[in-house]
Motif scaffolding. Sequence first.
Motif, PDB file in Angstrom:
ATOM      1  N   GLU A   1       0.830  -1.203   0.000  1.00  0.00           N
ATOM      2  CA  GLU A   1       0.000   0.000   0.000  1.00  0.00           C
ATOM      3  C   GLU A   1       0.868   1.258   0.000  1.00  0.00           C
ATOM      4  OE1 GLU A   1      -3.060   0.144   2.893  1.00  0.00           O
ATOM      5  OE2 GLU A   1      -3.991  -1.748   2.266  1.00  0.00           O
TER       6      GLU A   1
ATOM      7  N   TRP B   1      -7.514   5.572  -2.624  1.00  0.00           N
ATOM      8  CA  TRP B   1      -7.963   4.217  -2.306  1.00  0.00           C
ATOM      9  C   TRP B   1      -6.796   3.262  -2.576  1.00  0.00           C
ATOM     10  CZ3 TRP B   1     -10.814   8.034  -4.387  1.00  0.00           C
ATOM     11  CH2 TRP B   1     -12.070   8.307  -3.802  1.00  0.00           C
TER      12      TRP B   1
ATOM     13  N   ALA C   1      -4.982  -0.897  -1.944  1.00  0.00           N
ATOM     14  CA  ALA C   1      -5.195  -2.303  -1.604  1.00  0.00           C
ATOM     15  C   ALA C   1      -3.941  -3.101  -1.914  1.00  0.00           C
ATOM     16  CB  ALA C   1      -6.379  -2.882  -2.380  1.00  0.00           C
TER      17      ALA C   1
ATOM     18  N   ARG D   1     -12.193  -4.006  -2.918  1.00  0.00           N
ATOM     19  CA  ARG D   1     -10.765  -4.289  -2.808  1.00  0.00           C
ATOM     20  C   ARG D   1     -10.324  -5.227  -3.922  1.00  0.00           C
ATOM     21  NH1 ARG D   1      -7.809  -8.308  -0.079  1.00  0.00           N
ATOM     22  NH2 ARG D   1      -5.757  -7.618   0.700  1.00  0.00           N
TER      23      ARG D   1
END
Length: 295
Positions: free
Chosen positions: A56, A163, A165, A206
Amino acid sequence: MTAPTRDHAAPDASTVRRFLFEGADLRGESTRVDGALAAILQNHQYAPGVRDLLGEFLAAAVLLATTLKFQGRLTLQARSSGQVPLIMAECTSDLAVRAIARGAQEATASGFEELLSEGQLAITVEPERGSRYQGIVPLQGESLAASLDAYFEQSEQLHTRVWLACDGSRAAGLLLQQLPSQLTPDPLAREAQWAHACTLAATVSREELLALEPAELLYRLYHEDPVRLFDAQPVRFSCSCSRERSRQALTTLGEAEIRDILREQGSVTMDCEFCNQQYIFEAQELLPGQIDPLH
């Protein structure tokens, strides 16, 4: 947005793609850094939770670096009292990346708050020309993405949302950013456009973020919006270590300490913690011109 064509990159390639919303002061970046993450993980053995966190950080560093308009380097770093004392990722303006977690050998947690409890997040920008800049904020929320969102909310910069993942082998990220007012001068209309883009982005799962190529992901989110997608830019793992840099680092030890190491070991070895490259220095290289460097 028109239906996507398949990206021609290999499945494990690392890329980032910029996109613009036509008729709105909004831009974005979508990245997949599976290959770069794999190259980094070849050099280290991390627990699953640390591996996911590192992925990440890597994706986030790429997304943030692409928002900058200069030649240089961006570093995203966190220090904490948790199971990961330090974790960082770097991305240069030509999309060369590296990342590392230090002191995390005993980490067993998978939760963000346990891994980075009581932590601080630092974003450092180092242009090749001009002044270095660093912003530091407390880590907030239950994820790196939430901490970055809080960072941008506290700054005076334009709206930015992220965002992220990672599942240990795949890492991906999506960034939205509001641009200075040009196409939409009305403040209420600008806020409505921003809210619309973020609402749709928040629907991404995700698994979709990890599995879909950028063109497919953007079509999934914004197929009813006029979005212009730019060509993919390659992201690659590259370490900036060198023999000369390692030698310069050794000079900070001082001549007396270098002599002690040489007497004990016969040479001095420096290992790069990012790529595991080993540099071995003999006495004459560290103490040149001396008749007997060991005495």
